[in-house]
Design an enzyme around this catalytic site. Structure first.
Site, PDB file in Angstrom:
ATOM      1  N   THR A  39       0.867  -1.178   0.000  1.00 14.55           N
ATOM      2  CA  THR A  39       0.000   0.000   0.000  1.00 14.55           C
ATOM      3  C   THR A  39       0.909   1.236   0.000  1.00 14.55           C
ATOM      4  OG1 THR A  39       0.019   0.260   2.406  1.00 14.55           O
ATOM      5  CG2 THR A  39      -1.651  -1.241   1.485  1.00 14.55           C
ATOM      6  N   THR A 124      -1.183  -2.934  19.390  1.00 15.08           N
ATOM      7  CA  THR A 124      -0.799  -1.616  19.868  1.00 15.08           C
ATOM      8  C   THR A 124      -1.378  -1.340  21.258  1.00 15.08           C
ATOM      9  OG1 THR A 124      -1.155   0.749  19.458  1.00 15.08           O
ATOM     10  CG2 THR A 124      -2.787  -0.726  18.547  1.00 15.08           C
ATOM     11  N   ASP A 125      -0.731  -0.434  21.985  1.00 14.39           N
ATOM     12  CA  ASP A 125      -1.266  -0.039  23.298  1.00 14.39           C
ATOM     13  C   ASP A 125      -2.570   0.760  23.154  1.00 14.39           C
ATOM     14  OD1 ASP A 125      -0.182   2.305  22.246  1.00 14.39           O
ATOM     15  OD2 ASP A 125       1.126   2.724  23.966  1.00 14.39           O
ATOM     16  N   GLU A 126      -2.854   1.238  21.929  1.00 17.60           N
ATOM     17  CA  GLU A 126      -4.043   2.081  21.746  1.00 17.60           C
ATOM     18  C   GLU A 126      -5.353   1.327  21.967  1.00 17.60           C
ATOM     19  OE1 GLU A 126      -4.157   4.634  18.397  1.00 17.60           O
ATOM     20  OE2 GLU A 126      -2.018   4.998  18.443  1.00 17.60           O
ATOM     21  N   TYR A 160      -9.027   3.310  13.816  1.00 17.37           N
ATOM     22  CA  TYR A 160      -7.788   2.517  13.819  1.00 17.37           C
ATOM     23  C   TYR A 160      -7.724   1.629  15.054  1.00 17.37           C
ATOM     24  CZ  TYR A 160      -2.975   1.292  14.898  1.00 17.37           C
ATOM     25  OH  TYR A 160      -1.857   0.601  15.278  1.00 17.37           O
ATOM     26  N   LYS A 164      -7.957  -2.526  15.541  1.00 11.53           N
ATOM     27  CA  LYS A 164      -6.854  -3.303  16.147  1.00 11.53           C
ATOM     28  C   LYS A 164      -7.390  -4.070  17.358  1.00 11.53           C
ATOM     29  CE  LYS A 164      -3.038  -3.566  15.260  1.00 11.53           C
ATOM     30  NZ  LYS A 164      -2.263  -4.428  14.326  1.00 11.53           N
ATOM     31  N   LEU A 216       2.153  21.045  15.411  1.00  9.57           N
ATOM     32  CA  LEU A 216       1.794  20.392  16.670  1.00  9.57           C
ATOM     33  C   LEU A 216       0.279  20.433  16.832  1.00  9.57           C
ATOM     34  CD1 LEU A 216       3.193  19.214  19.221  1.00  9.57           C
ATOM     35  CD2 LEU A 216       3.084  21.514  20.205  1.00  9.57           C
TER      36      LEU A 216
HETATM   37  P1  NAD Z   1       3.020   0.727   8.368  1.00  6.44           P
HETATM   38  O1  NAD Z   1       1.768   1.421   7.966  1.00  6.44           O
HETATM   39  O2  NAD Z   1       4.328   1.410   8.218  1.00  6.44           O
HETATM   40  O3  NAD Z   1       3.140  -0.659   7.555  1.00  6.44           O
HETATM   41  C1  NAD Z   1       2.048  -1.500   7.331  1.00  6.44           C
HETATM   42  C2  NAD Z   1       2.433  -2.498   6.242  1.00  6.44           C
HETATM   43  O4  NAD Z   1       1.305  -3.373   6.039  1.00  6.44           O
HETATM   44  C3  NAD Z   1       2.748  -1.856   4.893  1.00  6.44           C
HETATM   45  O5  NAD Z   1       3.908  -2.423   4.347  1.00  6.44           O
HETATM   46  C4  NAD Z   1       1.517  -2.165   4.052  1.00  6.44           C
HETATM   47  O6  NAD Z   1       1.799  -2.265   2.651  1.00  6.44           O
HETATM   48  C5  NAD Z   1       1.084  -3.498   4.641  1.00  6.44           C
HETATM   49  N1  NAD Z   1      -0.350  -3.778   4.423  1.00  6.44           N
HETATM   50  C6  NAD Z   1      -1.397  -2.929   4.671  1.00  6.44           C
HETATM   51  N2  NAD Z   1      -2.549  -3.535   4.322  1.00  6.44           N
HETATM   52  C7  NAD Z   1      -2.237  -4.773   3.877  1.00  6.44           C
HETATM   53  C8  NAD Z   1      -2.997  -5.863   3.394  1.00  6.44           C
HETATM   54  N3  NAD Z   1      -4.347  -5.804   3.293  1.00  6.44           N
HETATM   55  N4  NAD Z   1      -2.350  -6.987   3.017  1.00  6.44           N
HETATM   56  C9  NAD Z   1      -0.996  -7.054   3.097  1.00  6.44           C
HETATM   57  N5  NAD Z   1      -0.229  -6.057   3.541  1.00  6.44           N
HETATM   58  C10 NAD Z   1      -0.836  -4.920   3.921  1.00  6.44           C
HETATM   59  O7  NAD Z   1       2.762   0.269   9.852  1.00  6.44           O
HETATM   60  P2  NAD Z   1       3.791   0.126  11.062  1.00  6.44           P
HETATM   61  O8  NAD Z   1       3.874   1.415  11.783  1.00  6.44           O
HETATM   62  O9  NAD Z   1       5.006  -0.548  10.590  1.00  6.44           O
HETATM   63  O10 NAD Z   1       2.961  -0.868  12.003  1.00  6.44           O
HETATM   64  C11 NAD Z   1       3.084  -2.280  11.849  1.00  6.44           C
HETATM   65  C12 NAD Z   1       2.229  -2.981  12.887  1.00  6.44           C
HETATM   66  O11 NAD Z   1       2.640  -2.590  14.194  1.00  6.44           O
HETATM   67  C13 NAD Z   1       0.728  -2.640  12.797  1.00  6.44           C
HETATM   68  O12 NAD Z   1      -0.001  -3.827  13.060  1.00  6.44           O
HETATM   69  C14 NAD Z   1       0.508  -1.616  13.891  1.00  6.44           C
HETATM   70  O13 NAD Z   1      -0.800  -1.664  14.376  1.00  6.44           O
HETATM   71  C15 NAD Z   1       1.514  -2.110  14.933  1.00  6.44           C
HETATM   72  N6  NAD Z   1       2.005  -1.069  15.856  1.00  6.44           N
HETATM   73  C16 NAD Z   1       2.542   0.086  15.379  1.00  6.44           C
HETATM   74  C17 NAD Z   1       3.054   1.034  16.263  1.00  6.44           C
HETATM   75  C18 NAD Z   1       3.683   2.320  15.757  1.00  6.44           C
HETATM   76  O14 NAD Z   1       4.095   3.137  16.566  1.00  6.44           O
HETATM   77  N7  NAD Z   1       3.809   2.552  14.465  1.00  6.44           N
HETATM   78  C19 NAD Z   1       3.007   0.797  17.627  1.00  6.44           C
HETATM   79  C20 NAD Z   1       2.443  -0.406  18.093  1.00  6.44           C
HETATM   80  C21 NAD Z   1       1.960  -1.334  17.192  1.00  6.44           C
HETATM   81  O1  TDX Z   2       1.726  16.326  12.674  1.00  5.88           O
HETATM   82  C1  TDX Z   2       1.417  15.801  13.737  1.00  5.88           C
HETATM   83  N1  TDX Z   2       1.377  16.554  14.884  1.00  5.88           N
HETATM   84  C2  TDX Z   2       1.056  16.046  16.103  1.00  5.88           C
HETATM   85  O2  TDX Z   2       1.044  16.780  17.100  1.00  5.88           O
HETATM   86  C3  TDX Z   2       1.108  14.383  13.853  1.00  5.88           C
HETATM   87  C4  TDX Z   2       1.129  13.512  12.617  1.00  5.88           C
HETATM   88  C5  TDX Z   2       0.802  13.882  15.091  1.00  5.88           C
HETATM   89  N2  TDX Z   2       0.764  14.681  16.194  1.00  5.88           N
HETATM   90  C6  TDX Z   2       0.506  14.083  17.521  1.00  5.88           C
HETATM   91  C7  TDX Z   2      -0.649  13.111  17.608  1.00  5.88           C
HETATM   92  C8  TDX Z   2      -0.175  12.132  18.674  1.00  5.88           C
HETATM   93  O3  TDX Z   2      -0.451  12.649  19.968  1.00  5.88           O
HETATM   94  O4  TDX Z   2       1.676  13.304  17.828  1.00  5.88           O
HETATM   95  C9  TDX Z   2       1.345  12.086  18.504  1.00  5.88           C
HETATM   96  C10 TDX Z   2       1.824  10.900  17.697  1.00  5.88           C
HETATM   97  O5  TDX Z   2       1.051  10.837  16.513  1.00  5.88           O
HETATM   98  P1  TDX Z   2       1.182   9.647  15.452  1.00  5.88           P
HETATM   99  O6  TDX Z   2       2.583   9.542  14.967  1.00  5.88           O
HETATM  100  O7  TDX Z   2       0.102   9.801  14.457  1.00  5.88           O
HETATM  101  O8  TDX Z   2       0.966   8.358  16.383  1.00  5.88           O
HETATM  102  P2  TDX Z   2      -0.264   7.856  17.298  1.00  5.88           P
HETATM  103  O9  TDX Z   2      -1.566   8.396  16.845  1.00  5.88           O
HETATM  104  O10 TDX Z   2       0.140   8.045  18.721  1.00  5.88           O
HETATM  105  O11 TDX Z   2      -0.240   6.278  16.909  1.00  5.88           O
HETATM  106  C11 TDX Z   2       1.023   5.598  16.761  1.00  5.88           C
HETATM  107  O12 TDX Z   2       1.317   4.804  17.875  1.00  5.88           O
HETATM  108  C12 TDX Z   2       0.545   3.665  18.099  1.00  5.88           C
HETATM  109  C13 TDX Z   2       1.035   4.742  15.497  1.00  5.88           C
HETATM  110  O13 TDX Z   2       0.722   5.537  14.370  1.00  5.88           O
HETATM  111  C14 TDX Z   2       0.084   3.588  15.617  1.00  5.88           C
HETATM  112  O14 TDX Z   2       0.184   2.739  14.486  1.00  5.88           O
HETATM  113  C15 TDX Z   2       0.434   2.804  16.848  1.00  5.88           C
HETATM  114  O15 TDX Z   2      -0.520   1.802  17.063  1.00  5.88           O
END
Ligand code: NAD
Ligand code: TDX
Length: 344
Positions: A39, A124-126, A160, A164, A216
């Site tokens: 994606t 995720t913790d969310e 989201y 999850k 922010l």
């Molecule tokens: P990301 O959005 O960077 O990557 C998601 C990946 O999944 C992409 O490569 C995308 O192409 C693939 N994907 C999406 N839909 C798909 C589908 N239908 N079939 C196959 N592939 C598909 O996400 P991320 O930040 O790397 O998060 C990865 C995992 O970790 C997620 O499950 C997210 O909920 C979890 N997570 C993320 C965070 C965070 O801070 N980013 C924290 C805790 C948990």
């Molecule tokens: O431009 C911004 N300014 C801002 O203040 C953006 C993009 C975010 N924010 C704030 C929103 C949140 O309080 O910053 C914090 C972090 O935002 P995100 O990076 O969007 O993360 P969050 O919504 O906390 O979720 C992330 O952590 C848990 C990941 O995107 C999720 O995939 C994961 O599950």
């Protein structure tokens, strides 16, 4: 059990690709099949340099029953990262979140059940909703304040986090009803190289590199519990190998910071005035604070995070985005135009 062949779903995304690199570097006996739809968030370049005889990329949808069946019948374990992962996108259009996070997880679980394959679900913790800000607690933030544990009731806020949460519940039900060998991990906010520039930290770094002021949301009091993605990968591997079946482990590295502090630190590290940012429209339903109690993972499975110096981790991350403009530059304008539509 020793795993020889694993499927990593979402292995071309930010955290999944970090895990694939971790496995290749640390477990020479393991062969990885990445199942990723590529994606907007998936990128082949995230897997560049990995040996072809160890890692195979299959481009496809985790909700494609026939494809998933074909791959799962020939594997020892599934490590399930694939998801739609951005809260702001889920507020604009929840539909792909329901498809991937719920139907996709269901499809994988059914295949794992058919072939009796070990399943680790990355969450995720969310799913737990949010905690009050420390300043709103009695004693005005003195002491630790409450943190999430695996006993905290589910209370998700956004499309989201609710999808999850739903996927976690499916995994738990497949364990109890069908005896599927599962573990679940719920991690806090990740940061590091290769994170999509829609997310908070890389958005601000690439804004500054593009001559745009950081943005922010609201007053910036919201708190996130930051963990380096390398530590998330070592934790998931530890749970895959040593986790008790049916258990949930919370992953975190005691990295709580409010958003305003993070923006100011990024500005400082990039040689800008600390106040050179804009306050923009807040996220609807914006969760206040996340904080993880990872005692169970640390004491029962012996995991410890290594990359706990947030300032040093941010400096490395800034260096990576500075040196890898070709990885993000083409998308920057469209990402910012999209945010501008919501006043962000
Ligand atoms: P990301 O959005 O960077 O990557 C998601 C990946 O999944 C992409 O490569 C995308 O192409 C693939 N994907 C999406 N839909 C798909 C589908 N239908 N079939 C196959 N592939 C598909 O996400 P991320 O930040 O790397 O998060 C990865 C995992 O970790 C997620 O499950 C997210 O909920 C979890 N997570 C993320 C965070 C965070 O801070 N980013 C924290 C805790 C948990
Ligand atoms: O431009 C911004 N300014 C801002 O203040 C953006 C993009 C975010 N924010 C704030 C929103 C949140 O309080 O910053 C914090 C972090 O935002 P995100 O990076 O969007 O993360 P969050 O919504 O906390 O979720 C992330 O952590 C848990 C990941 O995107 C999720 O995939 C994961 O599950």
């Amino acid at each position: 059990m020793k795993f020889k062949k694993i499927i990593v779903t979402g292995g071309a995304g930010f955290i999944g690709s970090n895990f694939v690199h971790y496995v290749v570097n640390n477990h020479p006996e393991v062969h990885v099949t990445v199942l990723d739809k590529l994606t907007y968030a998936g990128n082949r370049a995230n897997l560049a340099g990995l040996p072809e005889n160890r890692v195979k990329l299959v481009v496809g949808d985790i909700a494609d029953t026939l494809l998933v069946d074909e791959l799962v019948k020939d594997t020892d374990a599934i490590v399930h990262y694939a998801a739609e992962s951005h809260n702001d996108n889920s507020l604009n259009d929840p539909s792909p979140f329901v498809h991937t996070n719920l139907i996709g997880t269901f499809t994988l679980l059914e295949a794992a059940r058919k072939y009796k394959v070990r399943f680790h679900h990355v969450s995720t913790d969310e799913v737990y909703g949010d905690l009050p800000l420390r300043e709103d607690l009695p004693g005005h933030g003195e002491g630790e304040g409450e943190k999430f544990t695996d006993k905290t009731p589910y209370n998700p806020s956004s499309p989201y986090s609710s999808t999850k949460a739903g996927s976690d519940l499916l995994v738990r039900a497949w364990a109890r009803s069908f005896g599927l060998q599962v573990t679940i991990s719920n991690c806090s906010n990740n940061y590091g190289p290769y994170q999509h520039i829609e997310k908070f930290i890389p958005r601000q770094i690439t804004n500054i590199l593009s001559g745009i002021r950081p943005k922010l949301y609201g007053a910036g009091k919201n708190v996130r519990d930051w963990i380096h993605t390398n530590d998330h990968s070592s934790a998931v591997w530890t749970i895959l190998e040593k986790g008790k079946m049916g258990e949930t482990y919370l992953i975190g590295a005691d990295g709580e910071e409010d958003n305003k502090t993070v923006v100011e630190l990024i500005l400082e590290l990039m040689g800008q005035p600390k106040d050179a940012y804009d306050h923009v429209t807040d996220r609807p339903g914006h969760d206040l604070r996340y904080a993880i109690d990872a005692t169970k993972l640390r004491t029962e499975l012996g995991w410890t995070p290594e990359f706990t110096n947030f300032r040093a981790g941010l400096m490395d991350t800034i260096k990576w985005y500075t040196e890898n403009e070709n990885w993000w530059k083409a998308e920057k304008e469209a990402v910012e135009a999209n945010y501008a539509k919501s006043g962000q």
